[in-house]
Design a protein around this motif. Sequence first.
Motif, short mmCIF file in Angstrom:
data_model
loop_
_atom_site.label_atom_id
_atom_site.label_comp_id
_atom_site.label_asym_id
_atom_site.label_seq_id
_atom_site.Cartn_x
_atom_site.Cartn_y
_atom_site.Cartn_z
N VAL A 9 0.80 -1.23 0.25
CA VAL A 9 0.10 -0.02 -0.15
C VAL A 9 0.75 1.35 0.10
N ALA A 10 1.97 1.25 1.03
CA ALA A 10 2.98 2.52 0.69
C ALA A 10 3.55 2.58 -0.53
N ALA A 11 4.10 1.62 -1.14
CA ALA A 11 4.62 1.59 -2.36
C ALA A 11 3.52 2.05 -3.50
N TRP A 12 2.42 1.59 -3.49
CA TRP A 12 1.45 2.26 -4.47
C TRP A 12 1.13 3.65 -4.20
N ARG A 13 1.11 4.13 -3.00
CA ARG A 13 0.83 5.63 -2.68
C ARG A 13 2.00 6.34 -3.24
N LYS A 14 2.99 5.78 -3.10
CA LYS A 14 4.26 6.73 -3.88
C LYS A 14 4.28 6.58 -5.36
N LEU A 15 3.81 5.33 -6.05
CA LEU A 15 3.86 5.21 -7.12
C LEU A 15 2.50 5.80 -8.11
N ILE A 16 1.63 5.81 -7.28
CA ILE A 16 0.29 6.68 -8.14
C ILE A 16 0.19 8.03 -7.32
N SER A 17 0.76 8.98 -7.88
CA SER A 17 0.94 10.45 -7.39
C SER A 17 0.08 11.07 -7.70
N ASP A 18 -1.01 10.88 -8.47
CA ASP A 18 -2.22 11.66 -8.93
C ASP A 18 -3.17 11.58 -7.65
N LEU A 69 8.99 -1.97 -16.01
CA LEU A 69 9.49 -0.85 -15.92
C LEU A 69 10.29 -0.37 -14.56
N PRO A 70 11.67 -0.22 -14.74
CA PRO A 70 12.30 0.13 -13.46
C PRO A 70 11.59 1.49 -12.94
N LEU A 74 11.74 4.51 -6.28
CA LEU A 74 11.49 3.27 -5.60
C LEU A 74 12.03 2.17 -5.91
N PRO A 75 12.73 1.44 -5.02
CA PRO A 75 13.29 0.07 -5.72
C PRO A 75 12.42 -0.80 -6.06
N GLY A 76 12.59 -1.44 -7.17
CA GLY A 76 11.97 -2.51 -7.93
C GLY A 76 11.34 -2.21 -9.23
N TRP A 77 10.39 -2.97 -9.48
CA TRP A 77 9.76 -2.60 -10.89
C TRP A 77 8.26 -2.80 -10.76
N VAL A 78 7.75 -2.04 -12.13
CA VAL A 78 6.24 -2.41 -12.28
C VAL A 78 6.19 -3.00 -13.47
N VAL A 79 5.03 -4.13 -13.43
CA VAL A 79 4.99 -5.16 -14.53
C VAL A 79 3.50 -4.59 -15.16
N THR A 80 3.61 -4.19 -16.38
CA THR A 80 2.49 -3.64 -16.80
C THR A 80 1.69 -4.97 -17.76
N CYS A 81 0.55 -4.65 -18.46
CA CYS A 81 -0.18 -5.71 -19.01
C CYS A 81 -0.86 -5.08 -20.25
N HIS A 82 -1.75 -5.68 -20.86
CA HIS A 82 -2.39 -5.13 -22.06
C HIS A 82 -3.71 -4.13 -21.62
N PRO A 84 -3.97 -0.75 -19.57
CA PRO A 84 -3.38 0.22 -18.81
C PRO A 84 -3.45 0.41 -17.48
N ASP A 85 -4.47 0.02 -16.79
CA ASP A 85 -4.67 0.42 -15.37
C ASP A 85 -4.63 -0.71 -14.54
N ILE A 86 -4.15 -1.88 -15.07
CA ILE A 86 -3.91 -2.82 -14.22
C ILE A 86 -2.09 -3.46 -14.21
N LEU A 87 -1.65 -3.30 -12.98
CA LEU A 87 -0.29 -2.99 -12.97
C LEU A 87 0.22 -3.86 -11.65
N VAL A 88 1.48 -4.45 -11.64
CA VAL A 88 1.87 -5.15 -10.52
C VAL A 88 3.49 -4.45 -10.17
N TYR A 89 3.39 -4.41 -8.84
CA TYR A 89 4.82 -3.94 -8.15
C TYR A 89 5.46 -5.07 -7.69
N LEU A 90 6.83 -5.16 -7.99
CA LEU A 90 7.74 -6.27 -7.44
C LEU A 90 8.77 -5.29 -6.72
#
Length: 131
Positions: A9-18, A69-70, A74-82, A84-90
Amino acid sequence: MTTEEEELVAAWRKLISDDSRSWVLFENGTCVALPDAAPGDDLAAKAKALMREWGPVVAGTPAGDFNVLPIADLPGWVVTCHHPDILVYLSPDEMVTEDTPEMMIGLIGRSRRDLDAAELTVVHVEDRRGA
């Protein structure tokens, strides 16, 4: 909520800055951003519907494709898919390191998305519609 879920949750709060973009986090780390959420929408139900339709992995189709996507801030990666609004953070704490091949990172992220699409277990809803 587990410590791992709190960290996600903390990571996604940083990643989704909007500050006006709501999002929903699933148990295995998939995040569904909901840029068009309207007042009165059930965010979890809306995210589950998107995951049911767009989350399952189907090899040999766009549903099996991904990008890795590096992340600069934040350390880690975002994995996208087909979708645009579905993402996975590793994070680097999840058996991936700077030396892990990008293909492996993508496959791990894709498998988590597929698992979340099958289970549909929501662990957090970030409602930013009033922000």
